[in-house]
Scaffold this motif. Structure first.
Motif, short mmCIF file in Angstrom:
data_model
loop_
_atom_site.label_atom_id
_atom_site.label_comp_id
_atom_site.label_asym_id
_atom_site.label_seq_id
_atom_site.Cartn_x
_atom_site.Cartn_y
_atom_site.Cartn_z
N ALA A 164 0.81 -1.22 0.00
CA ALA A 164 0.00 0.00 0.00
C ALA A 164 0.85 1.27 0.00
O ALA A 164 0.42 2.31 -0.53
CB ALA A 164 -0.94 -0.01 1.21
N VAL B 37 1.30 3.03 -3.36
CA VAL B 37 0.17 3.58 -4.11
C VAL B 37 0.54 4.95 -4.67
O VAL B 37 1.18 5.76 -4.00
CB VAL B 37 -1.08 3.70 -3.19
CG1 VAL B 37 -2.18 4.52 -3.86
CG2 VAL B 37 -1.60 2.30 -2.83
N LYS C 291 -0.17 8.30 -5.07
CA LYS C 291 -1.06 9.21 -4.34
C LYS C 291 -1.54 10.36 -5.22
O LYS C 291 -2.51 11.05 -4.90
CB LYS C 291 -0.38 9.71 -3.07
CG LYS C 291 -0.07 8.58 -2.11
CD LYS C 291 0.81 9.02 -0.96
CE LYS C 291 1.31 7.85 -0.12
NZ LYS C 291 2.31 7.00 -0.81
N TYR D 60 -6.35 7.72 -1.14
CA TYR D 60 -5.53 6.84 -0.30
C TYR D 60 -4.99 7.60 0.90
O TYR D 60 -4.49 8.72 0.77
CB TYR D 60 -4.35 6.26 -1.10
CG TYR D 60 -3.36 5.54 -0.22
CD1 TYR D 60 -3.64 4.28 0.27
CD2 TYR D 60 -2.17 6.16 0.18
CE1 TYR D 60 -2.75 3.63 1.11
CE2 TYR D 60 -1.28 5.52 1.02
CZ TYR D 60 -1.58 4.26 1.49
OH TYR D 60 -0.70 3.63 2.34
N GLN E 210 -4.29 2.64 5.41
CA GLN E 210 -5.30 1.83 4.72
C GLN E 210 -4.62 0.66 4.05
O GLN E 210 -3.58 0.83 3.40
CB GLN E 210 -6.00 2.67 3.63
CG GLN E 210 -6.81 3.83 4.18
CD GLN E 210 -7.46 4.65 3.08
OE1 GLN E 210 -7.22 4.45 1.90
NE2 GLN E 210 -8.29 5.60 3.47
N TRP F 11 -3.45 -2.63 -1.39
CA TRP F 11 -4.50 -1.59 -1.43
C TRP F 11 -5.01 -1.45 -2.85
O TRP F 11 -4.25 -1.68 -3.80
CB TRP F 11 -3.91 -0.24 -1.00
CG TRP F 11 -4.93 0.89 -0.86
CD1 TRP F 11 -5.62 1.22 0.28
CD2 TRP F 11 -5.34 1.84 -1.85
NE1 TRP F 11 -6.44 2.32 0.03
CE2 TRP F 11 -6.29 2.72 -1.26
CE3 TRP F 11 -5.01 2.05 -3.19
CZ2 TRP F 11 -6.89 3.76 -1.96
CZ3 TRP F 11 -5.62 3.09 -3.89
CH2 TRP F 11 -6.55 3.94 -3.27
N SER G 243 -8.22 1.02 -5.19
CA SER G 243 -9.07 2.21 -5.09
C SER G 243 -10.50 1.90 -4.65
O SER G 243 -11.28 2.81 -4.40
CB SER G 243 -9.08 2.95 -6.42
OG SER G 243 -9.54 2.11 -7.45
N TRP H 62 -11.03 0.39 -1.88
CA TRP H 62 -10.90 0.22 -0.43
C TRP H 62 -12.08 0.84 0.30
O TRP H 62 -12.50 1.96 -0.02
CB TRP H 62 -9.60 0.85 0.07
CG TRP H 62 -9.33 0.57 1.53
CD1 TRP H 62 -8.69 -0.52 2.04
CD2 TRP H 62 -9.70 1.39 2.66
NE1 TRP H 62 -8.64 -0.43 3.43
CE2 TRP H 62 -9.26 0.73 3.82
CE3 TRP H 62 -10.37 2.60 2.79
CZ2 TRP H 62 -9.44 1.25 5.11
CZ3 TRP H 62 -10.57 3.12 4.08
CH2 TRP H 62 -10.11 2.45 5.22
#
Ligand code: SF4
Length: 76
Positions: free
Chosen positions: A21, A24, A26, A32, A36, A68, A70, A72
């Motif tokens: 994660a 990710v 950002k 995010y 998470q 992770w 999107s 989530w």
């Protein structure tokens, strides 16, 4: 159970899935927030302590607990 989702899978790309994660993007996924991950996602089918588990968005495969995407959603 099943093979791990690869970030190169089409569905993973579409959902911005990362096995880590912290990797990710950002900029692409401003929603995010640090902390998470799949293990804390409402859709995760493993136990929060499991390194990997199922996810209904990736049928037949496993996502990383530390991953992770999107979609989530906070576990209730
Ligand atoms: Fe992980 Fe949740 Fe995305 Fe599934 S929906 S890949 S459990 S963040």
């Amino acid at each position: 159970n099943g093979p791990m989702v690869a970030e190169s899978d089409a569905q993973a790309g579409a959902l911005g899935y990362k096995a880590d994660a912290s990797k990710v993007d950002k900029t692409k996924f401003p929603k995010y927030a640090a902390g998470q991950n799949c293990a804390g996602c409402a859709l995760y089918q493993g136990k929060a302590s499991d390194a990997a588990g199922g996810c209904p968005l990736f049928a037949g495969k496993q996502v990383a607990g530390k991953g992770w995407c999107s979609a989530w959603a906070k576990k209730a």
